[in-house]
Write an enzyme that holds these catalytic residues in place. Structure first.
Site, PDB file in Angstrom:
ATOM      1  N   CYS A 222       0.834  -1.199   0.000  1.00 51.66           N
ATOM      2  CA  CYS A 222       0.000   0.000   0.000  1.00 51.66           C
ATOM      3  C   CYS A 222       0.878   1.263   0.000  1.00 51.66           C
ATOM      4  O   CYS A 222       1.514   1.564  -0.999  1.00 51.66           O
ATOM      5  CB  CYS A 222      -0.968  -0.031   1.174  1.00 51.66           C
ATOM      6  SG  CYS A 222      -2.316   1.184   1.008  1.00 51.66           S
TER       7      CYS A 222
ATOM      8  N   HIS B 173      -3.716  -5.009  -0.599  1.00 51.07           N
ATOM      9  CA  HIS B 173      -3.296  -5.621   0.669  1.00 51.07           C
ATOM     10  C   HIS B 173      -3.338  -7.146   0.549  1.00 51.07           C
ATOM     11  O   HIS B 173      -4.412  -7.744   0.695  1.00 51.07           O
ATOM     12  CB  HIS B 173      -4.215  -5.171   1.799  1.00 51.07           C
ATOM     13  CG  HIS B 173      -4.050  -3.745   2.192  1.00 51.07           C
ATOM     14  ND1 HIS B 173      -3.220  -3.333   3.215  1.00 51.07           N
ATOM     15  CD2 HIS B 173      -4.587  -2.618   1.675  1.00 51.07           C
ATOM     16  CE1 HIS B 173      -3.267  -2.020   3.332  1.00 51.07           C
ATOM     17  NE2 HIS B 173      -4.093  -1.555   2.392  1.00 51.07           N
TER      18      HIS B 173
ATOM     19  N   GLU C  81      -2.294  -9.256   2.669  1.00 51.82           N
ATOM     20  CA  GLU C  81      -2.609  -9.817   3.986  1.00 51.82           C
ATOM     21  C   GLU C  81      -4.110  -9.809   4.274  1.00 51.82           C
ATOM     22  O   GLU C  81      -4.566 -10.460   5.218  1.00 51.82           O
ATOM     23  CB  GLU C  81      -1.848  -9.059   5.081  1.00 51.82           C
ATOM     24  CG  GLU C  81      -2.424  -7.717   5.488  1.00 51.82           C
ATOM     25  CD  GLU C  81      -2.120  -6.578   4.530  1.00 51.82           C
ATOM     26  OE1 GLU C  81      -2.458  -5.430   4.864  1.00 51.82           O
ATOM     27  OE2 GLU C  81      -1.548  -6.829   3.447  1.00 51.82           O
TER      28      GLU C  81
END
Length: 307
Positions: free
Chosen positions: A120, A226, A228
């Site tokens: 990001c 993202h 994750e």
């Protein structure tokens, strides 16, 4: 006392038997050799304290790695693999990096060719600068400026949700992603592809316009999305950075190829773009008796039904 020949032979045999620590005894017994544990896999995490990166930590641990946090400039220099999950505002992030004397070690680390992964804001900071925070210089590794999405196109900003990736070339990082696969985005600013940064741009994503969604050059990689927070695909993308030659990474790439072929077989090709979202909203309304009733989504009829 003088030993006989046979006594000397027996004593030597008993001594030899007692001194052996790793050879299996003639009778069943507990194994006496202790194996040396393999060295733990470690990732260095540059968490400068601007936001919650718990999801990143959990994803790294899920893949079997331990985490070493950066607490001083030399930790960046000593890292074998460095992940930079940037969150927050561009100017604030650069202020922290400068105050802690992280800028030069970070630039030197990336230019050295050691594995780096930004997430990001960790991607945006690689560029020359941003119009956010009144205009600030970045790390200057990638040509181009980061700016806010064009609100005149009528799309809401920030760009939030699950969107697809248009891969411009093959890579280990995105090998697990098929054209119809979606990853999670949440951001108001973006970098734009241009001729000057073409050697960096790995993928673009469309949100009214094509913006840079992943970059890669040598061992330096970063994503605007993202991983994750992108489920199993996100973990596979992280694995593509950490261990691209693993059996799991190869299996994920093969599965992506199968999904791509299946998508190409559809009459209209694989579906692309931002996923449509249905958001269940809570509201409080009064029924006929004046009682407050919590409603959800499209459940607007709060009248009591006659039995």
């Amino acid at each position: 006392m003088k030993l006989t020949s046979s006594q000397r032979v027996n004593r030597t045999a008993r001594s030899s038997s007692n001194s052996s620590s790793c050879l299996a005894p003639s009778q069943p017994a507990r194994q006496r050799c202790v194996a040396t544990p393999a060295a733990a896999k470690e990732v260095t995490l540059l968490d400068y304290g601007a936001g919650n990166v718990r999801s990143v930590r959990n994803a790294i641990k899920k893949l079997g790695y331990t985490i070493k946090d950066v607490s001083k400039p030399s930790d960046i220099t000593a890292a074998d693999k460095l992940i930079f999950p940037g969150v927050g505002a561009f100017g604030q992030a650069m202020d922290v990096l400068q105050q802690r004397n992280y800028v030069k070690p970070l630039v030197d680390y990336i230019q050295s060719g050691k594995p780096f992964f930004g997430i990001c804001l960790g991607l945006q900071l690689l560029f020359e600068g941003s119009t956010e925070s009144g205009g600030r210089e970045g790390l200057g590794l990638i040509p181009g400026q980061v700016s806010q999405f064009d609100t005149s196109r009528g799309l809401p900003v920030p760009h939030i949700g699950w969107n697809t990736l248009e891969q411009l070339r093959a890579s280990d990082l995105l090998a697990a992603a098929a054209p119809s696969d979606r990853v999670y985005f949440v951001h108001s600013y973006r970098a734009m592809p241009q001729e000057a940064n073409a050697d960096w741009v790995l993928s673009t994503t469309n949100y009214g316009e094509d913006f840079v969604s992943a970059v890669s050059k040598g061992a330096a990689m970063a994503t605007q999305f993202h991983p994750e927070k992108s489920g199993a695909l996100g973990l596979a993308i992280l694995r593509g950075f950490l261990e691209p030659d693993s059996a799991e990474a190869r299996a994920a790439a093969a599965a992506a190829n199968a999904r791509q072929l299946a998508g190409l077989a559809c009459p209209d090709g694989p579906e692309r773009g931002l996923a449509k979202r249905v958001i269940a909203c809570l509201d409080v309304r009064s029924n006929d008796s004046g009682d407050l009733v919590v409603t959800k989504g499209d459940q607007y009829d709060v009248r009591e039904k006659e039995g």
